[in-house]
Every structure is written in C-alpha cells, then in structure tokens.
Scaffold this motif. Structure first.
Motif, PDB file in Angstrom:
ATOM      1  N   GLN A  87      19.941  -3.207   5.252  1.00  0.00           N
ATOM      2  CA  GLN A  87      19.764  -4.625   5.528  1.00  0.00           C
ATOM      3  C   GLN A  87      18.298  -4.984   5.368  1.00  0.00           C
ATOM      4  O   GLN A  87      17.421  -4.182   5.636  1.00  0.00           O
ATOM      5  CB  GLN A  87      20.197  -4.965   6.950  1.00  0.00           C
ATOM      6  CG  GLN A  87      21.657  -4.781   7.209  1.00  0.00           C
ATOM      7  CD  GLN A  87      22.039  -5.194   8.622  1.00  0.00           C
ATOM      8  OE1 GLN A  87      21.259  -5.785   9.333  1.00  0.00           O
ATOM      9  NE2 GLN A  87      23.248  -4.872   9.012  1.00  0.00           N
ATOM     10  N   SER A 126      16.837 -10.055   7.831  1.00  0.00           N
ATOM     11  CA  SER A 126      18.187 -10.106   8.391  1.00  0.00           C
ATOM     12  C   SER A 126      18.228  -9.446   9.763  1.00  0.00           C
ATOM     13  O   SER A 126      18.845  -9.965  10.698  1.00  0.00           O
ATOM     14  CB  SER A 126      19.164  -9.413   7.446  1.00  0.00           C
ATOM     15  OG  SER A 126      20.443  -9.328   8.025  1.00  0.00           O
ATOM     16  N   LYS A 175      19.029 -11.358  13.459  1.00  0.00           N
ATOM     17  CA  LYS A 175      20.187 -10.961  14.269  1.00  0.00           C
ATOM     18  C   LYS A 175      19.792 -10.465  15.655  1.00  0.00           C
ATOM     19  O   LYS A 175      20.595 -10.490  16.572  1.00  0.00           O
ATOM     20  CB  LYS A 175      20.981  -9.875  13.550  1.00  0.00           C
ATOM     21  CG  LYS A 175      21.697 -10.389  12.323  1.00  0.00           C
ATOM     22  CD  LYS A 175      22.456  -9.292  11.638  1.00  0.00           C
ATOM     23  CE  LYS A 175      23.152  -9.830  10.400  1.00  0.00           C
ATOM     24  NZ  LYS A 175      23.863  -8.786   9.677  1.00  0.00           N
TER      25      LYS A 175
END
Length: 60
Positions: free
Chosen positions: A4, A8, A12
């Motif tokens: 990832q 990202s 998150k």
C-alpha cells in the motif's frame, strides 16, 4: 501493510484509531457475565481499555 502507498496507510490510520476507541469502550461496557462468556476477566478488560487509542495490537 505491504504493497500500500504511504499516503493510503496514513489516511486509514485515523479511522482505525476511532474504531479501536469504539471497540474498547464497548468492551468496557460489557457485564461480568458477558466477559466470562468471552473468557475475559474485568482486569483483562481494564488493561485493554486503558491502552491509548493509537496502540493498535494488529499494527505489529
């Protein structure tokens, strides 16, 4: 979180912190009987609830 992008992961993380906080509050609200059904003691619960919101056991 391999594969990832860094962005990202950082986007998150706050959502995960909110979820951990919510789950720990729910755990704190369980009755002693419900905790016993889960195999937990009140001491186990207090130890988990007192962890800081950013302390994610799955992030290790």
């Amino acid at each position: 979180m391999k594969g990832q992008s860094s962005l990202s992961v950082y986007l998150k993380r706050p959502a995960r912190w909110v979820e951990l906080y919510r789950q720990r509050r729910q755990l704190a609200g369980l009755s002693d009987a419900a905790l016993a059904d889960l195999g937990l003691s009140r001491a186990d619960t207090l130890q988990e609830v007192e962890r800081p919101f950013w302390d994610d056991p799955l992030a290790r």
